[in-house]
Design a protein around this motif. Structure first.
Motif, short mmCIF file in Angstrom:
data_model
loop_
_atom_site.label_atom_id
_atom_site.label_comp_id
_atom_site.label_asym_id
_atom_site.label_seq_id
_atom_site.Cartn_x
_atom_site.Cartn_y
_atom_site.Cartn_z
N THR A 149 2.64 6.57 -6.86
CA THR A 149 1.59 7.27 -7.61
C THR A 149 1.40 8.72 -7.18
OG1 THR A 149 -0.09 6.43 -6.05
CG2 THR A 149 0.30 5.17 -8.09
N SER A 150 1.67 9.02 -5.89
CA SER A 150 1.39 10.39 -5.42
C SER A 150 2.53 11.05 -4.68
CB SER A 150 0.14 10.38 -4.52
OG SER A 150 0.38 9.59 -3.36
N THR B 133 3.35 10.52 -1.67
CA THR B 133 3.07 10.60 -0.23
C THR B 133 3.36 9.26 0.43
OG1 THR B 133 0.74 10.05 -0.63
CG2 THR B 133 1.33 12.38 -0.53
N ILE C 103 0.83 -1.21 0.00
CA ILE C 103 0.00 0.00 0.00
C ILE C 103 0.86 1.26 0.00
CG2 ILE C 103 -1.65 1.34 1.36
CD1 ILE C 103 -2.82 -1.36 2.31
N SER D 173 1.87 7.43 3.86
CA SER D 173 0.99 7.49 5.04
C SER D 173 1.23 6.31 5.98
CB SER D 173 -0.48 7.50 4.59
OG SER D 173 -0.72 8.54 3.68
N THR E 34 2.85 1.66 -3.35
CA THR E 34 1.98 2.14 -4.42
C THR E 34 1.63 3.61 -4.21
OG1 THR E 34 1.02 -0.08 -4.62
CG2 THR E 34 -0.20 1.76 -5.62
N GLU E 35 1.34 3.98 -2.97
CA GLU E 35 1.01 5.37 -2.68
C GLU E 35 2.17 6.30 -3.02
OE1 GLU E 35 -0.07 8.26 1.13
OE2 GLU E 35 0.56 6.19 1.45
N TYR E 36 3.37 5.90 -2.63
CA TYR E 36 4.54 6.76 -2.89
C TYR E 36 4.83 6.86 -4.38
CZ TYR E 36 9.16 8.80 -2.38
OH TYR E 36 10.24 9.64 -2.47
N LYS F 197 -6.63 1.01 -6.32
CA LYS F 197 -7.00 0.41 -5.04
C LYS F 197 -7.68 -0.93 -5.23
CE LYS F 197 -7.35 4.74 -2.43
NZ LYS F 197 -8.26 5.68 -1.72
#
Length: 224
Positions: free
Chosen positions: A95-96, A98, A88, A100, A91-93, A199
């Protein structure tokens, strides 16, 4: 197999769980708490506290544990916690940009605290009941614990989801006896409150890997 239900232990467990839920979610007691991580944890701590106190007072031996029936703690930790965190957050880093980590970790810990109560205590205490009765009672008490009684379509749908979750997560609990495993499945909904294409892919990958691991585990156990 457990044949006698300790109804007094269930009353104690649920009274503590729902009282703490009310205090942490329906009052202002947490309003001045600066840590969002701690605030999330405290909002879900009731079932865990209720279970621990019931175990101690009534001298009930917990069946599930963090390790469960895996050979060592590292296996469920890697499979059900480290894997989703890496997937998670990676993938977040990507794509965006960030990261979390605190939020994702809080969701897993929150799920663990709830599951210590619902699967770790309540499901086991009701083990002598028919499976459908066990599922319906756990789902109903779980639904009431959320203290959201609005007669809306979304709430009716939510109750249905809790019934399915009580059946599915309950099956994982029976198969693994691992609180790490059931907390991971519990956390799926909180990981993805809103869906997007990426997601959905992550969700399918997580569930596929976990279900495949459970199938492999069962086949290995059957060979023994």
């Amino acid at each position: 197999m457990k044949t006698k239900i300790n109804y007094l232990a269930i009353v104690v467990f649920y009274s503590i769980a729902i009282a703490l839920r009310y205090v942490t979610n329906k009052t202002t007691v947490l309003d001045n708490l600066s840590s969002e991580f701690l605030k999330v944890i405290l909002q879900g701590i009731g079932p865990a506290i209720g279970a621990v106190i019931s175990f101690l007072i009534f001298k009930i031996k917990p069946t599930p544990s963090l390790k469960g029936n895996y050979k060592n703690l590292l296996i469920p930790l890697l499979l059900y916690w480290i894997f989703p965190i890496v997937l998670i957050l990676g993938t977040e880093y990507y794509t965006s940009g960030t990261f979390s980590f605190v939020a994702v970790t809080a969701i897993l810990v929150y799920g663990l605290l709830e599951e210590m109560g619902w699967r770790g205590f309540l499901q086991q205490e009701l083990k002598s009941l028919p499976a459908i009765a066990n599922v319906l009672i756990v789902a109903t008490l779980w639904f009431i614990w959320h203290l959201n009684f609005n007669l809306t379509t979304s709430n009716i749908l939510f109750f249905g989801i809790l019934i399915l979750a009580s059946w599915g997560i309950g099956a994982v609990a029976d198969r693994t006896h691992s609180l790490l495993a059931v907390s991971a499945f519990h956390s799926l909904n909180n990981f993805f409150p809103e869906m997007s294409q990426i997601k959905i892919i992550i969700l399918i990958l997580l569930v596929s890997v976990w279900i495949l691991s459970l199938i492999i585990k069962k086949r290995k156990q059957n060979r023994l």
